[in-house]
Write a protein that holds these residues in place. Structure first.
Motif, PDB file in Angstrom:
ATOM      1  N   LEU A  79       0.864  -1.176   0.000  1.00 31.05           N
ATOM      2  CA  LEU A  79       0.000   0.000   0.000  1.00 31.05           C
ATOM      3  C   LEU A  79       0.900   1.226   0.000  1.00 31.05           C
ATOM      4  N   GLU A  80       0.940   1.919  -1.119  1.00 32.44           N
ATOM      5  CA  GLU A  80       1.808   3.081  -1.286  1.00 32.44           C
ATOM      6  C   GLU A  80       1.206   4.336  -0.653  1.00 32.44           C
ATOM      7  N   ASP A  81      -0.111   4.501  -0.807  1.00 35.23           N
ATOM      8  CA  ASP A  81      -0.781   5.682  -0.284  1.00 35.23           C
ATOM      9  C   ASP A  81      -2.278   5.416  -0.264  1.00 35.23           C
ATOM     10  N   GLY A  82      -2.996   6.212   0.477  1.00 34.85           N
ATOM     11  CA  GLY A  82      -4.443   6.085   0.523  1.00 34.85           C
ATOM     12  C   GLY A  82      -5.044   7.242   1.297  1.00 34.85           C
ATOM     13  N   ARG A  83      -6.323   7.472   1.045  1.00 29.05           N
ATOM     14  CA  ARG A  83      -6.994   8.577   1.750  1.00 29.05           C
ATOM     15  C   ARG A  83      -8.502   8.452   1.580  1.00 29.05           C
ATOM     16  N   ARG A  84      -9.206   9.192   2.407  1.00 29.89           N
ATOM     17  CA  ARG A  84     -10.650   9.303   2.256  1.00 29.89           C
ATOM     18  C   ARG A  84     -10.927  10.133   1.009  1.00 29.89           C
ATOM     19  N   HIS A  85     -12.001   9.798   0.316  1.00 29.34           N
ATOM     20  CA  HIS A  85     -12.417  10.559  -0.856  1.00 29.34           C
ATOM     21  C   HIS A  85     -13.941  10.554  -0.859  1.00 29.34           C
ATOM     22  N   GLY A  86     -14.520  11.701  -0.550  1.00 25.48           N
ATOM     23  CA  GLY A  86     -15.978  11.759  -0.418  1.00 25.48           C
ATOM     24  C   GLY A  86     -16.412  10.848   0.710  1.00 25.48           C
ATOM     25  N   LEU A  87     -17.333   9.940   0.420  1.00 30.39           N
ATOM     26  CA  LEU A  87     -17.801   8.988   1.428  1.00 30.39           C
ATOM     27  C   LEU A  87     -17.004   7.691   1.406  1.00 30.39           C
ATOM     28  N   GLY A  88     -16.026   7.585   0.502  1.00 29.92           N
ATOM     29  CA  GLY A  88     -15.284   6.346   0.356  1.00 29.92           C
ATOM     30  C   GLY A  88     -13.796   6.510   0.594  1.00 29.92           C
ATOM     31  N   ILE A  89     -13.059   5.534   0.089  1.00 30.64           N
ATOM     32  CA  ILE A  89     -11.602   5.467   0.245  1.00 30.64           C
ATOM     33  C   ILE A  89     -11.000   5.239  -1.140  1.00 30.64           C
ATOM     34  N   VAL A  90      -9.882   5.882  -1.414  1.00 34.59           N
ATOM     35  CA  VAL A  90      -9.091   5.581  -2.600  1.00 34.59           C
ATOM     36  C   VAL A  90      -7.693   5.177  -2.148  1.00 34.59           C
ATOM     37  N   ILE A  91      -7.095   4.230  -2.877  1.00 38.48           N
ATOM     38  CA  ILE A  91      -5.766   3.739  -2.514  1.00 38.48           C
ATOM     39  C   ILE A  91      -4.871   3.715  -3.744  1.00 38.48           C
ATOM     40  N   LYS A  92      -3.574   3.758  -3.480  1.00 36.29           N
ATOM     41  CA  LYS A  92      -2.551   3.635  -4.520  1.00 36.29           C
ATOM     42  C   LYS A  92      -1.688   2.450  -4.132  1.00 36.29           C
ATOM     43  N   LEU A  93      -1.736   1.396  -4.950  1.00 37.84           N
ATOM     44  CA  LEU A  93      -0.910   0.218  -4.727  1.00 37.84           C
ATOM     45  C   LEU A  93       0.372   0.341  -5.541  1.00 37.84           C
ATOM     46  N   ARG A  94       1.499  -0.026  -4.934  1.00 37.40           N
ATOM     47  CA  ARG A  94       2.785   0.040  -5.636  1.00 37.40           C
ATOM     48  C   ARG A  94       2.714  -0.848  -6.880  1.00 37.40           C
ATOM     49  N   ASP A  95       3.311  -0.411  -7.942  1.00 38.90           N
ATOM     50  CA  ASP A  95       3.377  -1.088  -9.239  1.00 38.90           C
ATOM     51  C   ASP A  95       2.095  -0.979 -10.062  1.00 38.90           C
ATOM     52  N   ILE A  96       1.065  -0.334  -9.553  1.00 45.30           N
ATOM     53  CA  ILE A  96      -0.117  -0.019 -10.359  1.00 45.30           C
ATOM     54  C   ILE A  96       0.104   1.423 -10.801  1.00 45.30           C
ATOM     55  N   THR A  97       0.519   1.593 -12.057  1.00 50.22           N
ATOM     56  CA  THR A  97       1.068   2.878 -12.497  1.00 50.22           C
ATOM     57  C   THR A  97       0.096   3.783 -13.248  1.00 50.22           C
ATOM     58  N   ASP A  98      -0.983   3.223 -13.777  1.00 46.67           N
ATOM     59  CA  ASP A  98      -1.957   4.063 -14.491  1.00 46.67           C
ATOM     60  C   ASP A  98      -3.319   3.397 -14.448  1.00 46.67           C
ATOM     61  N   CYS A  99      -4.309   4.088 -14.986  1.00 46.28           N
ATOM     62  CA  CYS A  99      -5.685   3.594 -14.891  1.00 46.28           C
ATOM     63  C   CYS A  99      -5.900   2.322 -15.695  1.00 46.28           C
ATOM     64  N   ASP A 100      -5.149   2.115 -16.760  1.00 50.13           N
ATOM     65  CA  ASP A 100      -5.299   0.901 -17.542  1.00 50.13           C
ATOM     66  C   ASP A 100      -4.858  -0.322 -16.744  1.00 50.13           C
ATOM     67  N   VAL A 101      -3.745  -0.197 -16.017  1.00 49.35           N
ATOM     68  CA  VAL A 101      -3.274  -1.290 -15.163  1.00 49.35           C
ATOM     69  C   VAL A 101      -4.250  -1.483 -14.001  1.00 49.35           C
ATOM     70  N   ALA A 102      -4.713  -0.382 -13.407  1.00 44.69           N
ATOM     71  CA  ALA A 102      -5.654  -0.478 -12.288  1.00 44.69           C
ATOM     72  C   ALA A 102      -6.943  -1.169 -12.702  1.00 44.69           C
ATOM     73  N   ALA A 103      -7.404  -0.946 -13.914  1.00 42.31           N
ATOM     74  CA  ALA A 103      -8.649  -1.547 -14.388  1.00 42.31           C
ATOM     75  C   ALA A 103      -8.555  -3.072 -14.499  1.00 42.31           C
ATOM     76  N   LYS A 104      -7.351  -3.596 -14.624  1.00 40.20           N
ATOM     77  CA  LYS A 104      -7.168  -5.054 -14.715  1.00 40.20           C
ATOM     78  C   LYS A 104      -7.343  -5.733 -13.375  1.00 40.20           C
ATOM     79  N   TRP A 105      -7.272  -4.976 -12.301  1.00 38.60           N
ATOM     80  CA  TRP A 105      -7.416  -5.538 -10.959  1.00 38.60           C
ATOM     81  C   TRP A 105      -8.774  -5.254 -10.429  1.00 38.60           C
TER      82      TRP A 105
END
Length: 105
Positions: A79-105
């Motif tokens: 877990l590289e980073d994360g924070r509250r966003h609106g009513l939810g949570i957003v996270i940044k996982l190491r090695d997930i570098t862009d939205c195309d890679v993130a969409a595969k997970w």
């Protein structure tokens, strides 16, 4: 312009969907516990929405390593980073570098 390119890429990433969402688990004393589910990509830098099953909701951010299920395997991500966003949570996982890679997970 650069701004419109970023906006159109962001809209493309937000529009990407997945049939099944990946579960997120944490390694606790050698047993695996489901603590959330990955959602849609957020932005163009690989951030993702996460549906947290922890109480309180932002406790999902306290884990250093998260295991993400894809098909029949579990893949460890730091877990590289994360924070509250609106009513939810957003996270940044190491090695997930862009939205195309993130969409595969």
């Amino acid at each position: 312009t650069r701004r419109s390119n970023v906006d159109s890429r962001s809209k493309h990433c937000e529009a990407m969907g997945r049939e099944e969402r990946s579960s997120v688990i944490a390694d606790l004393a050698e047993s695996l516990v489901v603590i959330g589910r990955l959602g849609a990509p957020y932005g163009v830098k690989g951030w993702q929405h996460v549906q947290s099953f922890t109480e309180p909701q932002d406790n999902v951010l306290n884990y250093k390593t998260l295991y993400v299920q894809q098909k029949d395997q579990w893949v460890a991500f730091e877990l590289e980073d994360g924070r509250r966003h609106g009513l939810g949570i957003v996270i940044k996982l190491r090695d997930i570098t862009d939205c195309d890679v993130a969409a595969k997970w």
